[in-house]
Design an enzyme around this catalytic site. Structure first.
Site, PDB file in Angstrom:
ATOM      1  N   HIS A   1      84.539 -76.181 -22.678  1.00  0.00           N
ATOM      2  CA  HIS A   1      84.104 -75.608 -23.951  1.00  0.00           C
ATOM      3  C   HIS A   1      83.069 -74.511 -23.690  1.00  0.00           C
ATOM      4  O   HIS A   1      82.193 -74.659 -22.832  1.00  0.00           O
ATOM      5  CB  HIS A   1      83.487 -76.678 -24.857  1.00  0.00           C
ATOM      6  CG  HIS A   1      84.463 -77.747 -25.255  1.00  0.00           C
ATOM      7  ND1 HIS A   1      84.820 -78.781 -24.412  1.00  0.00           N
ATOM      8  CD2 HIS A   1      85.156 -77.946 -26.419  1.00  0.00           C
ATOM      9  CE1 HIS A   1      85.686 -79.564 -25.028  1.00  0.00           C
ATOM     10  NE2 HIS A   1      85.901 -79.089 -26.244  1.00  0.00           N
TER      11      HIS A   1
ATOM     12  N   ASP B   1      87.435 -74.033 -25.223  1.00  0.00           N
ATOM     13  CA  ASP B   1      87.602 -74.226 -26.665  1.00  0.00           C
ATOM     14  C   ASP B   1      86.331 -73.896 -27.443  1.00  0.00           C
ATOM     15  O   ASP B   1      85.218 -73.896 -26.900  1.00  0.00           O
ATOM     16  CB  ASP B   1      87.973 -75.684 -26.967  1.00  0.00           C
ATOM     17  CG  ASP B   1      89.430 -75.983 -26.659  1.00  0.00           C
ATOM     18  OD1 ASP B   1      90.103 -75.136 -26.036  1.00  0.00           O
ATOM     19  OD2 ASP B   1      89.893 -77.074 -27.038  1.00  0.00           O
TER      20      ASP B   1
END
Length: 282
Positions: free
Chosen positions: A247, A102
C-alpha cells in the site's frame, strides 16, 4: 405518299426541333447566360396548411455542422468474459513477480516509491482510489511517463458487497474517468477493496473493460508490522508468477517505503524480474 404530303411532314419535324431549341435557350437564359431576364409565369399560390418537408440535397446535408459536436465518440471498452474469481497469479516466463500498490496516490509516500522503482528500472501496478487520484493527478501523469500500470480501486474504497449495483458502477466509472484524464487512458485492471468481490463487481468490471486482479502475497503492511516483517513476507513468498500486495496510502506507509528499498534489490539480485500484468484478452 404524295410529294406535298412529304413536304408537310418534313416542315412539322423542323418546326418541332426549332421549338425544342428555343426551350433550351430559354433555360440557359434563366440561369444567367443571357443579357435580358427571362419572364416566367408565376406559380400558383400554395394551399393552406403546413408546408411539406423536402429532403435537402445530399451534399448540402453532409456539409451541415452537427449540433453539439465534441469530436469523435470515445471507443467503447472491449467486451470481456465475466469471471467468477479474480486472477491471483500472472503467468510468465522465468522468475517473474507482479508488484502492486493500493489506495493511493499519496503525496507523502507515492513519490518515494516511484523514486525507488525508477532507481532500479522497475515497473509496478498502482490500484488507485478515485478521490485520491483526483487530488494528485500529477502523480498519475508521472506513473504514465515512467511506464507503470494504473488500475481502478473504486472511488472511496467501500465494501462492495454492501452496495447496490448502481452505486458500484458509479464508484468504478468515476474512478476510470479520473484515471483517463490524468493517466491518458482508461484502466484495464480492477481490484475490489478488501478483496471483497461479488457477482456485480465482476460483471460491471467486464462491462467497463477491466479484468479483476487480486494478489498472492499480502505484505500486511497496512497493519504497520515493522519494516523487517514486510521484507520477510515478500522474500519468503517470492515465486514465479506471484502478485505482491503493498500500500502507498491509507495510513502511515513509511515502513512500506523503507521495506521496498531493502527487498527490491535483493530479489533482483536473486534473478527475479518485476513485471506488470498482461491482458489475456485484447
Amino acid at each position: 405518299m404524295k410529294k406535298d404530303q412529304l413536304l408537310t411532314r418534313r416542315r412539322a419535324l423542323i418546326a418541332g426541333a426549332a421549338a425544342l431549341g428555343a426551350a433550351g435557350t430559354a433555360g440557359a437564359l434563366a440561369l444567367g447566360g443571357g443579357e435580358e431576364p427571362v419572364r416566367r409565369t408565376p406559380a400558383p399560390a400554395p394551399a393552406a396548411g403546413p408546408k411539406p418537408h423536402s429532403a435537402p440535397a445530399s451534399s448540402a446535408y453532409r456539409l451541415q455542422p452537427l449540433t453539439g459536436y465534441g469530436g469523435p465518440p470515445r471507443a467503447a471498452p472491449a467486451k470481456l468474459p465475466v469471471r467468477h474469481e479474480p486472477f491471483l497469479r500472472m503467468p510468465g516466463r522465468g522468475r517473474t513477480i507482479v508488484l502492486t500498490f493500493d489506495d493511493g496516490p499519496d503525496p507523502r509516500y507515492t513519490p518515494h516509491i516511484l523514486d525507488t522503482l525508477a532507481e532500479y528500472e522497475v515497473r509496478a501496478t498502482f490500484f488507485v482510489c478515485g478521490e485520491m487520484a483526483d487530488w494528485n493527478r500529477d502523480l498519475l501523469s508521472r506513473m504514465a511517463d515512467e511506464g507503470h500500470v494504473v488500475g481502478n480501486h473504486t472511488w472511496s474504497h467501500p465494501l462492495l458487497t454492501r452496495l447496490r449495483r448502481s452505486k458500484i458502477r458509479s464508484e468504478m466509472e468515476r474512478t476510470s474517468d479520473v484515471i483517463e484524464k490524468a493517466y491518458g487512458e482508461r484502466p484495464q485492471w480492477f481490484r475490489a477493496p478488501y478483496g471483497a468481490w461479488n457477482r456485480a463487481a465482476f460483471q460491471l468490471g467486464a462491462e467497463l473493460g477491466m479484468e479483476p486482479l487480486a494478489w498472492t502475497v499480502d505484505t500486511l503492511d497496512w497493519t504497520t508490522p515493522g519494516t523487517r516483517s514486510i521484507v520477510h513476507r515478500v522474500e519468503d513468498g517470492a515465486a514465479p508468477g506471484v502478485v505482491v500486495l503493498s500500500h502507498d496510502a491509507g495510513g502511515n506507509r513509511s515502513q512500506t517505503v523503507r521495506a521496498l528499498r531493502t527487498w527490491l534489490p535483493h530479489l533482483l539480485d536473486s534473478g527475479y524480474h518485476i513485471t506488470v500484468p498482461r491482458r489475456r484478452h485484447a
